[in-house]
Design a protein around this motif. Structure first.
Motif, PDB file in Angstrom:
ATOM      1  N   THR A  43      50.420  47.262  33.297  1.00  0.00           N
ATOM      2  CA  THR A  43      49.209  46.596  33.782  1.00  0.00           C
ATOM      3  C   THR A  43      48.884  45.378  32.927  1.00  0.00           C
ATOM      4  N   LEU A  44      48.925  45.533  31.614  1.00  0.00           N
ATOM      5  CA  LEU A  44      48.642  44.416  30.711  1.00  0.00           C
ATOM      6  C   LEU A  44      49.618  43.259  30.975  1.00  0.00           C
ATOM      7  N   ALA A  45      50.900  43.590  31.075  1.00  0.00           N
ATOM      8  CA  ALA A  45      51.915  42.547  31.272  1.00  0.00           C
ATOM      9  C   ALA A  45      51.737  41.863  32.625  1.00  0.00           C
ATOM     10  N   ALA A  46      51.427  42.639  33.660  1.00  0.00           N
ATOM     11  CA  ALA A  46      51.265  42.056  35.001  1.00  0.00           C
ATOM     12  C   ALA A  46      50.030  41.163  35.050  1.00  0.00           C
ATOM     13  N   LEU A  47      48.949  41.600  34.409  1.00  0.00           N
ATOM     14  CA  LEU A  47      47.730  40.780  34.383  1.00  0.00           C
ATOM     15  C   LEU A  47      48.005  39.475  33.639  1.00  0.00           C
ATOM     16  N   GLU A  48      48.715  39.575  32.522  1.00  0.00           N
ATOM     17  CA  GLU A  48      49.032  38.375  31.743  1.00  0.00           C
ATOM     18  C   GLU A  48      49.913  37.413  32.532  1.00  0.00           C
ATOM     19  N   ALA A  49      50.813  37.979  33.346  1.00  0.00           N
ATOM     20  CA  ALA A  49      51.740  37.141  34.117  1.00  0.00           C
ATOM     21  C   ALA A  49      51.131  36.704  35.446  1.00  0.00           C
ATOM     22  N   GLY A  50      49.927  37.204  35.753  1.00  0.00           N
ATOM     23  CA  GLY A  50      49.278  36.818  37.005  1.00  0.00           C
ATOM     24  C   GLY A  50      49.937  37.436  38.236  1.00  0.00           C
ATOM     25  N   VAL A  51      50.475  38.643  38.088  1.00  0.00           N
ATOM     26  CA  VAL A  51      51.080  39.335  39.232  1.00  0.00           C
ATOM     27  C   VAL A  51      50.136  40.451  39.693  1.00  0.00           C
ATOM     28  N   PRO A  52      49.419  40.260  40.806  1.00  0.00           N
ATOM     29  CA  PRO A  52      48.474  41.292  41.254  1.00  0.00           C
ATOM     30  C   PRO A  52      49.214  42.489  41.863  1.00  0.00           C
ATOM     31  N   ALA A  58      55.427  43.046  42.756  1.00  0.00           N
ATOM     32  CA  ALA A  58      54.863  43.723  41.577  1.00  0.00           C
ATOM     33  C   ALA A  58      55.823  44.795  41.040  1.00  0.00           C
ATOM     34  N   GLY A  59      56.454  45.528  41.953  1.00  0.00           N
ATOM     35  CA  GLY A  59      57.379  46.576  41.526  1.00  0.00           C
ATOM     36  C   GLY A  59      58.586  45.979  40.816  1.00  0.00           C
ATOM     37  N   GLU A  60      59.092  44.902  41.406  1.00  0.00           N
ATOM     38  CA  GLU A  60      60.234  44.199  40.815  1.00  0.00           C
ATOM     39  C   GLU A  60      59.864  43.684  39.423  1.00  0.00           C
ATOM     40  N   PHE A  61      58.655  43.128  39.319  1.00  0.00           N
ATOM     41  CA  PHE A  61      58.166  42.637  38.026  1.00  0.00           C
ATOM     42  C   PHE A  61      58.144  43.776  37.001  1.00  0.00           C
ATOM     43  N   ALA A  62      57.604  44.931  37.413  1.00  0.00           N
ATOM     44  CA  ALA A  62      57.508  46.073  36.492  1.00  0.00           C
ATOM     45  C   ALA A  62      58.896  46.517  36.038  1.00  0.00           C
ATOM     46  N   ARG A  63      59.836  46.527  36.987  1.00  0.00           N
ATOM     47  CA  ARG A  63      61.204  46.948  36.651  1.00  0.00           C
ATOM     48  C   ARG A  63      61.858  45.987  35.671  1.00  0.00           C
ATOM     49  N   ALA A 102      49.727  53.203  41.210  1.00  0.00           N
ATOM     50  CA  ALA A 102      49.878  53.795  42.548  1.00  0.00           C
ATOM     51  C   ALA A 102      51.151  53.295  43.230  1.00  0.00           C
ATOM     52  N   LEU A 103      51.788  52.258  42.672  1.00  0.00           N
ATOM     53  CA  LEU A 103      52.974  51.669  43.306  1.00  0.00           C
ATOM     54  C   LEU A 103      54.218  52.516  43.034  1.00  0.00           C
ATOM     55  N   PRO A 104      54.877  53.010  44.088  1.00  0.00           N
ATOM     56  CA  PRO A 104      56.052  53.869  43.906  1.00  0.00           C
ATOM     57  C   PRO A 104      57.138  53.205  43.057  1.00  0.00           C
ATOM     58  N   SER A 105      57.328  51.898  43.204  1.00  0.00           N
ATOM     59  CA  SER A 105      58.389  51.227  42.439  1.00  0.00           C
ATOM     60  C   SER A 105      58.062  51.216  40.946  1.00  0.00           C
ATOM     61  N   VAL A 106      56.792  51.065  40.626  1.00  0.00           N
ATOM     62  CA  VAL A 106      56.378  51.112  39.218  1.00  0.00           C
ATOM     63  C   VAL A 106      56.614  52.523  38.678  1.00  0.00           C
TER      64      VAL A 106
END
Ligand code: CDP
Ligand code: CDP
Length: 220
Positions: A43-52, A58-63, A102-106
């Motif tokens: 969550t911290l990394a996605a918020l910093e990168a501006g990926v909602p 978002a899942g790809e980003f998390a991976r 809640a994202l299955p990919s995450v």
């Protein structure tokens, strides 16, 4: 040690999962992994990168994130080699973590990493889906509960310790919103495994919960 492993500890926010997990880990020299911190790091990394969380990527980003959890007497989390542990309780993370988790990919990415850590040796994992999904064959599963009032009071006290003043009423709103989202999501919702021992800790001190768990494990 007399206790089998891995040990799964699940339950809603501020029910006492990490306090119990760390206490048992210290006592038996086991690894303790607080899986909630991994979802907070995404969550911290996605918020910093501006990926909602609504973003299809978002899942790809998390991976793509290099998230490393160091399980020990306590858990430290590194993203791309940077220790972010101290930032994971920030309000921005608190308010958005349930949407990302809640994202299955995450979840798929986190669960794989968690199983790899649990396979390293005697370990205790705390989270929401440890007994149901991450470690369904764990020989010991505990599910901690407590009233929303008790949990809000605990979290508010912790917030002061963490240097972030938060009134119990505000803590309660945050906690109840996360509980609602975590329990109602389609992917690995928060619920006790069929074979989990449910402990209502509302009127128990942490010491009493630890003693109860040790008796249950047959190791005191
Ligand atoms: O410490 P607290 O119980 O308040 O929360 P946490 O364990 O740090 O978890 C933060 C959030 O991560 C939860 O509200 C869930 O949305 C998510 N989480 C999850 O989905 N699955 C897990 N195994 C652990 C946490
Ligand atoms: O990990 P989780 O969010 O479930 O809870 P925690 O971070 O372990 O927070 C629980 C807080 O409530 C800690 O400050 C504990 O000392 C306190 N507490 C507890 O864990 N269990 C009780 N029965 C009473 C208080």
């Amino acid at each position: 040690a007399c206790i089998p492993w891995p040990i799964a500890i699940d339950g809603p926010a501020a029910s006492g999962k990490s306090s119990l997990g760390m206490a048992l880990a210290r006592r038996f020299g086991y690894l303790f992994l607080d899986t909630g911190l991994m979802y907070r790091a995404v969550t911290l990394a996605a918020l910093e990168a501006g990926v909602p969380p609504e973003d299809a990527a978002a899942g790809e980003f998390a991976r793509s994130l290099d998230i490393r959890a160091e399980a020990g007497a306590e858990t430290r989390i590194f993203v791309g080699g940077r220790d972010v542990t101290g930032r994971l309780r920030e309000p921005e993370v608190e308010h958005h973590v349930s949407a990302y988790s809640a994202l299955p990919s995450v979840r798929a990415a986190m669960v794989a990493a968690q199983r790899a850590i649990a396979a390293q040796g005697p370990s205790i994992l705390a989270g929401r889906d440890i007994g149901t999904v991450v470690l369904p064959d764990a020989p010991v599963k505990l599910f901690l509960e407590a009233s929303p009032e008790a949990r809000a009071a605990r979290r508010s006290r912790q917030a002061h310790e963490w240097g972030m003043a938060q009134e119990a009423a505000e803590a309660r709103r945050d906690i109840e919103q996360r509980d609602r989202l975590d329990s109602s999501r389609a992917a690995s919702p928060l619920r006790p495994a069929a074979d989990a021992v449910v402990i209502d800790t509302t009127d128990l001190t942490l010491e009493e919960v630890i003693r109860f768990a040790l008796e249950l494990l047959g190791c005191d």
